[in-house]
Structures are given as structure tokens and as C-alpha cells.
Design an enzyme around this catalytic site. Structure first.
Site, PDB file in Angstrom:
ATOM      1  N   GLU A 245       0.883  -1.174   0.000  1.00  0.00           N
ATOM      2  CA  GLU A 245       0.000   0.000   0.000  1.00  0.00           C
ATOM      3  C   GLU A 245       0.916   1.218   0.000  1.00  0.00           C
ATOM      4  OE1 GLU A 245      -3.211   0.085  -0.166  1.00  0.00           O
ATOM      5  OE2 GLU A 245      -3.621  -2.041   0.075  1.00  0.00           O
ATOM      6  N   GLU A 378       3.868  12.993  -4.731  1.00  0.00           N
ATOM      7  CA  GLU A 378       3.151  13.055  -3.460  1.00  0.00           C
ATOM      8  C   GLU A 378       3.804  14.114  -2.565  1.00  0.00           C
ATOM      9  OE1 GLU A 378       3.721   9.747  -0.696  1.00  0.00           O
ATOM     10  OE2 GLU A 378       1.565   9.759  -0.365  1.00  0.00           O
TER      11      GLU A 378
HETATM   12  P1  NAD Z   1       8.371   4.851   4.756  1.00  0.00           P
HETATM   13  O1  NAD Z   1       8.327   4.078   3.493  1.00  0.00           O
HETATM   14  O2  NAD Z   1       9.520   5.732   5.003  1.00  0.00           O
HETATM   15  O3  NAD Z   1       8.336   3.855   6.019  1.00  0.00           O
HETATM   16  C1  NAD Z   1       7.284   2.931   6.211  1.00  0.00           C
HETATM   17  C2  NAD Z   1       7.788   1.789   7.078  1.00  0.00           C
HETATM   18  O4  NAD Z   1       8.799   1.074   6.345  1.00  0.00           O
HETATM   19  C3  NAD Z   1       8.434   2.231   8.387  1.00  0.00           C
HETATM   20  O5  NAD Z   1       8.105   1.309   9.392  1.00  0.00           O
HETATM   21  C4  NAD Z   1       9.912   2.149   8.058  1.00  0.00           C
HETATM   22  O6  NAD Z   1      10.732   1.954   9.181  1.00  0.00           O
HETATM   23  C5  NAD Z   1       9.943   0.931   7.162  1.00  0.00           C
HETATM   24  N1  NAD Z   1      11.112   0.847   6.274  1.00  0.00           N
HETATM   25  C6  NAD Z   1      11.855   1.863   5.765  1.00  0.00           C
HETATM   26  N2  NAD Z   1      12.845   1.372   4.986  1.00  0.00           N
HETATM   27  C7  NAD Z   1      12.724   0.015   4.998  1.00  0.00           C
HETATM   28  C8  NAD Z   1      13.446  -1.049   4.396  1.00  0.00           C
HETATM   29  N3  NAD Z   1      14.501  -0.812   3.623  1.00  0.00           N
HETATM   30  N4  NAD Z   1      13.034  -2.308   4.629  1.00  0.00           N
HETATM   31  C9  NAD Z   1      11.966  -2.561   5.412  1.00  0.00           C
HETATM   32  N5  NAD Z   1      11.246  -1.592   6.031  1.00  0.00           N
HETATM   33  C10 NAD Z   1      11.612  -0.319   5.816  1.00  0.00           C
HETATM   34  O7  NAD Z   1       7.005   5.656   4.840  1.00  0.00           O
HETATM   35  P2  NAD Z   1       6.509   6.670   5.970  1.00  0.00           P
HETATM   36  O8  NAD Z   1       7.249   7.962   5.827  1.00  0.00           O
HETATM   37  O9  NAD Z   1       6.538   5.999   7.301  1.00  0.00           O
HETATM   38  O10 NAD Z   1       4.981   6.869   5.562  1.00  0.00           O
HETATM   39  C11 NAD Z   1       4.581   7.772   4.591  1.00  0.00           C
HETATM   40  C12 NAD Z   1       4.305   7.084   3.279  1.00  0.00           C
HETATM   41  O11 NAD Z   1       3.359   6.040   3.476  1.00  0.00           O
HETATM   42  C13 NAD Z   1       3.676   7.997   2.261  1.00  0.00           C
HETATM   43  O12 NAD Z   1       4.262   7.786   1.006  1.00  0.00           O
HETATM   44  C14 NAD Z   1       2.216   7.575   2.242  1.00  0.00           C
HETATM   45  O13 NAD Z   1       1.523   7.838   1.063  1.00  0.00           O
HETATM   46  C15 NAD Z   1       2.336   6.123   2.487  1.00  0.00           C
HETATM   47  N6  NAD Z   1       1.084   5.598   3.001  1.00  0.00           N
HETATM   48  C16 NAD Z   1       0.327   4.787   2.180  1.00  0.00           C
HETATM   49  C17 NAD Z   1      -0.918   4.314   2.634  1.00  0.00           C
HETATM   50  C18 NAD Z   1      -1.763   3.396   1.786  1.00  0.00           C
HETATM   51  O14 NAD Z   1      -2.613   2.720   2.336  1.00  0.00           O
HETATM   52  N7  NAD Z   1      -1.580   3.329   0.480  1.00  0.00           N
HETATM   53  C19 NAD Z   1      -1.365   4.679   3.897  1.00  0.00           C
HETATM   54  C20 NAD Z   1      -0.577   5.507   4.677  1.00  0.00           C
HETATM   55  C21 NAD Z   1       0.652   5.955   4.237  1.00  0.00           C
END
Ligand code: NAD
Length: 494
Positions: A245, A378
């Protein structure tokens, strides 16, 4: 210091390293949590593998009762959990109280879905045959979630994964692990040890070991496109299942037949809910030109009236952003677009009255076009770029001019406008006159770069069930097609 949750116990990390969790409204440290690494990931997966042996064969009705119990406990501790979510995430308390209730409702929904059926019977092709399609758990699911709706986005994975008989290892965001650990303490401890495990830390340090671990069977991820791509590449090498997602850049179309005051209130909420840090925030606004002037004036007035302040309230509409980094990213994107000609009508800066906290004024921008980062990428912040369009044709064409496809919105009383747009815009969810609203029974997810797979609804349960076909003949008798072959039916050729 808070501890992680592995095998039913609250434990320190193997390395004993920790990191601080900050309150984004005050920049004060709330607590420290373990900075987990691959040894902790291994421990958590081992606990989940062990627990899986029983959980997968626990009668569905028992799992159902246990999931309803999660919901009951969440509601019992709603205020306490929502308060901690507010302190570590910065979202107004009123929104976090809603979030905890939605989490409870999601557990109730999947409690019932999970006990309802585990497959189907298909029509046989011979006498005495019975053919069953059985849905069974994959095994161990790694759930990796972001900070903006830390418990809801977890529940959308955790509840169906457990209902289907999987066990789970959760990796909350490094910004919001405290409320996830509190949820474990208050609402998950009645589950058998190891059914849910939580490891806290950074993505590359403990998230990746979960993705690459040979005994995690599915990775369910919500987060950015960049991280989603990385996870999918790691998983692809291992042919591991993923549900992704990812980000969005959702359009919101305002037609010429609306009550402008109502449309402004809906559009402003879609833009700034949780400081625009919602994956389905309205990020691009397309307004019919005949109403554009009035709409923009009222949008600006209403934006100026929003109350920014301590998210614990009372009387606050907007809290801080999650972090200094997130605020800087939004400022940079706004500045880039300004240099390309975008005009800021209100906001666009940090409010002067706060000396601490990651506050930012909700911002209205016009004179934008699709060459600008605000319209192409975004933003994930409280910025509302508004573009004037001739008609529904132009609005739909611009809405579709995007690499994303998470959600899309329209405000109109015209069936023709609404369904023309619904039919043609690429988006996983299309909202008519009710932006950003979820329904546990309705699938949620993205097209294009916005993701792979769906959460919620029956699709959201299916994501955590593997398929087995059981073919049986209830009468053991020799088949005419077994050895030795009877060649008499083959015509001899010269
Ligand atoms: P992010 O991708 O930075 O982090 C999300 C999660 O992934 C965190 O727990 C992080 O620690 C983990 N992570 C980071 N690097 C990783 C790796 N290499 N391997 C495994 N895990 C890793 O995102 P964020 O800043 O926490 O959230 C914002 C983003 O999430 C935005 O782009 C937003 O659109 C998206 N989002 C999508 C939905 C949806 O349902 N489509 C809902 C909410 C947020």
C-alpha cells in the site's frame, strides 16, 4: 525505557541499543525503545513460527472470539491509547480517538469474516468425487507500517492475517512505536504467546531482516513508493508474496453545480486532515472555471480560520507535522513550485507563535500546472494546489495525468459528471461527495505506483490465505486410465 513484545514477553533488544521517541508538538523525548537488529528479527520470527503450529489449527470460532476480545479491550482503553498516539504522532486527539474505534471495528469485522468460510466446494468431473477449495494461512506475516495512522494501518493487516490463521511480526514506524507497544500491553496479551510479536527500530536494520528471513511467508507493507520498491525487490529474489500500500497524489474535482460552502468544507478537510499526511489526502484540486473564483476565495478564507495548536486540544483543528524532516521536504517542494510560477495565497510558512514543534500553516496555492512537483509527486503535507479547468473532460484528463492511482474524489450533484469521472479515472477508490472515507467491507488499495493488492473487505482476508485444492474420490476403485494401458481404443496407423 519501553520493551519490545516477543513470544508473549516484553523484552530488551539483543544489542541493548535504544533510540528516543519524540513528541512532534514539543520536540521533547517521550521515551526510549529498543533499536532492534537482525538477531531480534530472528527471535521474533522464531516465536511466530512456533506459535503458528497451534494458531493455524485453532478452530475459527475460537479465533473469532479472541479477535472480538481485542476489539473490546481496545475500546476499554481507547482514551489512554489515543492520548499516547497524539503525543508521539501529533495528530489531534479527536482524530486518534476515531482511529482507535476504527481499529476495534476492523477486529470485529475480521473476527466474523474469518469464521465465515474457508473456501468452497466445486463441481466434480466424475462420480464419487468431492472437490474442495481450502483456504489456509500462509504461515508468518511480516507487517511493516508507517506513522500517519499507526494502529489503523496495522489493524488492516493484523486482523485479517490473524483471522486467517497466520501469526505475525510487526515492525511499527520508528516515529510511532509507543502506541503499538501499548496496544500489545492493553489489547493483545490474551492471545497465545508468539501469535503477535513487535520489533521496534529502523527499516534497514530490522525491517529488511524480516523481509529477507526465510521463514516469513508474506510481507504486508504500507509506506512510501521508494521503500515499497526496495521491499518488493528483496522479496522478488526470494519469490516471497508481498502486499504493498504505497503513496498517492489524489485529485479532487469540484464541479459547477455544487453548494460552494459545502464543497469548500469538504475540500479543505480532504486537503488538511492530519496535516495532509494521509495517503489519500486531496493533493490536487481541479475546479470548474465558472465557480473557480468564488471557490478559491472561500477556500482561502476557510483555511485561514483553521485552528493550529497543541494536538491534545481542545479547540484545535491541526497539530504539528510528524518530524522536522517531513516539514523540510514539504517546504522544499513548495519552494520548487514557487520558482516555477506557483502563487501562494495563504500559509506557506511556519507559524510564528510556536517556538517548538513541527508546525506549518495550511497553504493554498494557485497558478499551478503539471510541470510542478506539487502536481506530479506526493507532497504528504498541508498544501492545497488548485487548478482551474474548463469542464469534466479536462478535469478527468488531468486527474489521470499521474503515475499514482490510490484514490480520487469528485464533488457534484450531477450523476453524469460523477459517473463519467468514476468510470474513467484510474484509482483504487473513487469518492463521490464524501472524501477519504473507508468502509471495512470495501477493498482499499492502489492502482499504478500506488500499490499491489487490496486491504479490507473479503479481498483483504484473501491476501492472507493460500489456496489448496483437495480432490477426493470416496470410493477406492481401479481407474480405467491407470496402468496397464488399454491400447484398444487407439486406432492403428500404417
Ligand atoms: P516509509 O516508506 O519511510 O516507512 C514505512 C515503514 O517502512 C516504516 O516502518 C519504516 O521503518 C519501514 N522501512 C523503511 N525502509 C525500509 C526497508 N529498507 N526495509 C523494510 N522496512 C523499511 O514511509 P513513511 O514515511 O513511514 O509513511 C509515509 C508514506 O506512506 C507515504 O508515502 C504515504 O503515502 C504512504 N502511506 C500509504 C498508505 C496506503 O494505504 N496506500 C497509507 C498511509 C501511508
Amino acid at each position: 525505557m519501553k520493551k519490545m513484545y516477543i513470544g508473549g514477553d516484553f523484552v530488551e533488544g539483543v544489542s541493548k541499543r535504544t533510540f528516543p521517541i519524540e513528541n512532534p508538538a514539543t520536540e521533547e523525548t517521550l521515551d526510549d525503545v529498543p533499536r532492534a537488529g537482525d538477531e531480534d528479527a530472528n527471535r521474533a520470527v522464531a516465536a511466530a513460527v512456533e506459535a503458528q503450529k497451534n494458531w493455524s489449527f485453532t478452530p475459527a470460532i475460537e479465533r473469532c472470539q479472541q479477535l472480538h476480545e481485542v476489539a473490546r479491550r481496545l475500546r476499554e482503553h481507547l482514551q489512554e491509547i489515543a492520548t499516547l498516539m497524539t503525543l508521539e504522532g501529533g495528530k489531534p486527539l479527536i482524530e486518534n480517538m476515531d482511529e482507535v474505534e476504527w481499529v476495534a471495528a476492523c477486529f470485529d469485522y475480521y473476527a466474523e469474516m474469518g469464521r465465515n468460510e474457508i473456501g468452497r466446494v466445486i463441481a466434480p468431473v466424475q462420480r464419487h468425487q468431492i472437490n474442495l477449495v481450502i483456504k489456509e494461512p500462509y504461515g508468518v506475516v511480516a507487517c511493516i507500517v508507517p506513522w500517519n495512522y499507526p494502529l489503523l494501518l496495522l489493524a488492516w493487516k493484523l486482523a485479517p492475517a490473524l483471522a486467517a490463521g497466520n501469526t505475525v511480526v510487526v515492525k511499527p514506524s520508528e516515529y510511532t512505536p509507543l502506541s503499538t507497544l501499548l496496544m500489545a500491553e492493553r489489547a493483545l496479551q490474551h492471545l497465545p504467546p508468539g501469535v503477535v510479536n513487535i520489533v521496534t527500530g529502523y527499516g534497514p536494520e530490522v525491517g529488511e531482516p524480516l523481509v529477507t528471513h526465510p521463514q516469513t511467508d508474506v510481507v504486508a507493507f504500507t509506506g512510501s513508493v521508494t521503500t515499497g520498491r526496495r521491499i518488493n525487490m528483496l522479496a522478488a529474489e526470494r519469490l516471497k508474496k508481498t502486499h504493498l500500500e504505497l503513496g498517492g497524489n489524489d485529485p479532487l474535482i469540484v464541479c459547477d453545480d455544487v453548494d460552494l460552502d459545502v464543497a469548500v468544507r469538504g475540500a479543505v478537510w480532504a486537503a488538511y486532515l492530519n496535516m495532509g499526511q494521509v495517503c489519500t489526502s486531496g493533493e490536487r484540486f481541479y475546479v470548474f472555471e465558472s465557480v473557480a473564483r468564488k471557490f478559491i476565495d472561500r477556500f482561502v478564507d476557510f483555511t485561514r480560520s483553521l485552528r493550529i495548536g497543541n494536538p491534545m486540544g481542545p479547540d484545535v483543528d491541526l497539530g504539528p507535522m510528524i518530524s522536522a524532516t517531513q516539514r523540510e521536504k514539504v517546504e522544499a517542494k513548495l519552494e520548487q513550485s514557487r520558482r516555477l510560477g506557483a502563487q501562494v495565497l495563504c500559509g506557506g510558512k511556519r507559524p510564528e507563535r510556536f517556538s517548538r514543534g513541527y508546525y506549518f500553516e495550511p497553504t493554498v496555492v494557485t497558478e499551478v500546472n503539471h510541470s510542478m512537483p506539487l502536481m506530479r509527486e506526493e507532497t504528504f503535507g498541508p498544501i492545497a494546489p488548485i487548478m482551474v479547468v474548463r469542464d469534466i473532460e479536462e478535469a478527468v484528463q488531468l486527474a489521470n495525468d499521474s503515475q499514482y492511482g490510490l484514490g480520487a474524489n469528485i464533488l457534484t450533484n450531477s450523476l453524469e459528471y460523477a459517473l463519467t469521472a468514476a468510470e474513467r479515472i484510474k484509482a483504487g477508490t473513487f469518492w463521490i461527495n464524501d472524501p477519504l472515507t473507508d468502509n471495512d467491507a470495501g477493498p482499499f488499495g492502489g492502482m499504478r505506483l500506488s500499490g499491489i493488492g487490496r486491504e479490507l473487505g473479503s479481498e483483504g482476508l484473501e491476501a492472507f490465505r493460500d489456496t489448496k485444492h483437495i480432490h477426493m474420490d470416496y470410493k477406492l476403485e481401479a481407474k480405467p486410465y491407470w496402468y496397464p494401458y488399454d491400447w484398444s481404443k487407439c486406432r492403428k496407423t500404417d
